[in-house]
Design an enzyme around this catalytic site. Structure first.
Site, PDB file in Angstrom:
ATOM      1  N   ASN A 116      31.562  35.193  29.115  1.00 23.35           N
ATOM      2  CA  ASN A 116      31.432  34.185  30.172  1.00 23.35           C
ATOM      3  C   ASN A 116      31.201  34.896  31.495  1.00 23.35           C
ATOM      4  O   ASN A 116      31.569  36.050  31.666  1.00 23.35           O
ATOM      5  CB  ASN A 116      32.739  33.379  30.253  1.00 23.35           C
ATOM      6  CG  ASN A 116      32.689  32.272  31.285  1.00 23.35           C
ATOM      7  OD1 ASN A 116      31.685  31.554  31.380  1.00 23.35           O
ATOM      8  ND2 ASN A 116      33.744  32.126  32.061  1.00 23.35           N
ATOM      9  N   HIS A 118      32.169  34.373  35.540  1.00 28.22           N
ATOM     10  CA  HIS A 118      33.078  33.618  36.398  1.00 28.22           C
ATOM     11  C   HIS A 118      32.843  34.060  37.842  1.00 28.22           C
ATOM     12  O   HIS A 118      32.757  35.267  38.115  1.00 28.22           O
ATOM     13  CB  HIS A 118      34.527  33.887  35.982  1.00 28.22           C
ATOM     14  CG  HIS A 118      35.508  33.134  36.813  1.00 28.22           C
ATOM     15  ND1 HIS A 118      35.724  31.781  36.670  1.00 28.22           N
ATOM     16  CD2 HIS A 118      36.308  33.540  37.831  1.00 28.22           C
ATOM     17  CE1 HIS A 118      36.611  31.382  37.556  1.00 28.22           C
ATOM     18  NE2 HIS A 118      36.986  32.430  38.267  1.00 28.22           N
ATOM     19  N   SER A 145      32.423  38.074  37.840  1.00 27.28           N
ATOM     20  CA  SER A 145      32.883  38.917  36.729  1.00 27.28           C
ATOM     21  C   SER A 145      32.318  38.384  35.426  1.00 27.28           C
ATOM     22  O   SER A 145      32.291  37.172  35.210  1.00 27.28           O
ATOM     23  CB  SER A 145      34.417  38.858  36.606  1.00 27.28           C
ATOM     24  OG  SER A 145      35.050  39.178  37.826  1.00 27.28           O
ATOM     25  N   ASP A 154      39.833  32.240  31.779  1.00 26.75           N
ATOM     26  CA  ASP A 154      39.326  33.343  32.621  1.00 26.75           C
ATOM     27  C   ASP A 154      40.225  34.588  32.547  1.00 26.75           C
ATOM     28  O   ASP A 154      40.363  35.329  33.517  1.00 26.75           O
ATOM     29  CB  ASP A 154      39.172  32.886  34.090  1.00 26.75           C
ATOM     30  CG  ASP A 154      38.258  31.679  34.221  1.00 26.75           C
ATOM     31  OD1 ASP A 154      37.264  31.594  33.465  1.00 26.75           O
ATOM     32  OD2 ASP A 154      38.537  30.795  35.052  1.00 26.75           O
TER      33      ASP A 154
HETATM   34  C1  GRF Z   1      28.020  29.981  38.135  1.00 26.15           C
HETATM   35  O1  GRF Z   1      28.523  30.182  39.423  1.00 26.15           O
HETATM   36  C2  GRF Z   1      28.938  30.599  37.114  1.00 26.15           C
HETATM   37  O2  GRF Z   1      29.587  31.751  37.582  1.00 26.15           O
HETATM   38  C3  GRF Z   1      29.961  29.526  36.889  1.00 26.15           C
HETATM   39  O3  GRF Z   1      29.236  28.318  36.964  1.00 26.15           O
HETATM   40  C4  GRF Z   1      28.058  28.510  37.741  1.00 26.15           C
HETATM   41  C5  GRF Z   1      26.923  28.142  36.853  1.00 26.15           C
HETATM   42  O4  GRF Z   1      25.681  28.145  37.512  1.00 26.15           O
HETATM   43  N1  GRF Z   1      30.649  29.725  35.636  1.00 26.15           N
HETATM   44  P1  GRF Z   1      24.358  28.007  36.643  1.00 26.15           P
HETATM   45  O5  GRF Z   1      24.504  26.745  35.802  1.00 26.15           O
HETATM   46  O6  GRF Z   1      24.205  29.230  35.814  1.00 26.15           O
HETATM   47  O7  GRF Z   1      23.251  27.858  37.664  1.00 26.15           O
END
Ligand code: GRF
Length: 234
Positions: A116, A118, A145, A154
């Site tokens: 993932n 984050h 991260s 997370d």
């Molecule tokens: C990103 O900021 C990611 O870190 C978080 O959700 C957002 C997703 O953006 N988990 P996208 O859908 O990839 O444009």
């Protein structure tokens, strides 16, 4: 993390989204442009209206929606998602703005294959509203991260991070844009490094290995700054 039994086998990547899908798009475009023998097995959205679905289709990727709103409980949604993923047989499953907390049973089934991104420098700011919380705390550094997914939200081992400065005039919006600009290259290099076999999760810790034959061109850095990436603040 994913151990390819036969290094000549093409690694398969599944991408999970819920919305905008900009990380999915960055990863998919990089995979397609790389010429590396990586198969994108599919893009699965938990929401039918996710903008990312149209981007995935435009790239010619197989897409599927498993509408979270049509399931009465988390376990039923996760069972449907697990069935769809089993059919794709992915080497790696990258959550990219996938706004679902996964049940322990699901995480256990796909343990070692889930990563993932984050938007914080974990372990700081787990959960939501990370940019507003960093600003409210007067943090000077913020970032993103990439981590393995474990049952705790997370909490999984961090593979790589990218940092950006927090500027005095920042709003959550301006800071989120600066973070998103580093998220894309951070997540691309992280996914590539795992698919290449350069980074593997062994007994709960990320370790470096020589890449699979044919993946020698894939680089990796566990800590990136905006200036490493040629992105100057703001
Ligand atoms: C990103 O900021 C990611 O870190 C978080 O959700 C957002 C997703 O953006 N988990 P996208 O859908 O990839 O444009």
């Amino acid at each position: 993390m994913p151990q390819l039994t036969d290094p000549r086998q093409r690694p398969r990547l599944a991408l999970l989204i819920s919305g905008r899908g900009s990380n999915m798009r960055a990863i998919a475009e990089a995979v397609l442009a790389s010429g590396l023998p990586i198969e994108i097995s599919g893009v699965i959205s938990s929401r039918p209206e996710a903008e990312g679905l149209a981007h995935a289709r435009a790239l010619g990727l197989p897409t599927q929606t498993i509408d979270a709103a049509s399931f009465s409980c988390r376990e039923d949604f996760d069972a449907a998602l697990a069935a769809a993923l089993r059919a794709q047989a992915p080497t790696l499953i990258a959550l990219a703005g996938f706004m679902r907390i996964l049940t322990p049973g699901f995480v256990t089934e796909f343990a070692g294959r889930l990563i993932n991104i984050h938007p914080s420098l974990l372990p700081a700011y787990r959960g939501l509203n990370t940019h507003a919380r960093a600003i409210a705390d007067g943090a000077r550094l913020h970032g993103a991260s990439v981590h393995a997914v474990t049952p705790g939200l997370d909490e999984g081992p961090v593979l790589a991070q990218a940092e950006v400065p927090v500027l005095p005039q920042d709003t959550p919006e301006t800071l989120s844009q600066r973070v998103l600009a580093v998220e894309h290259p951070l997540y691309v290099q992280s996914v590539m490094a795992v698919l290449a076999g350069r980074q593997r999760l062994v007994d709960g810790a990320w370790q470096s290995f020589p890449p699979h034959p044919g993946f020698e061109s894939v680089g990796f850095s566990a800590r990136l700054t905006a200036s490493d990436l040629g992105l100057d603040a703001p």
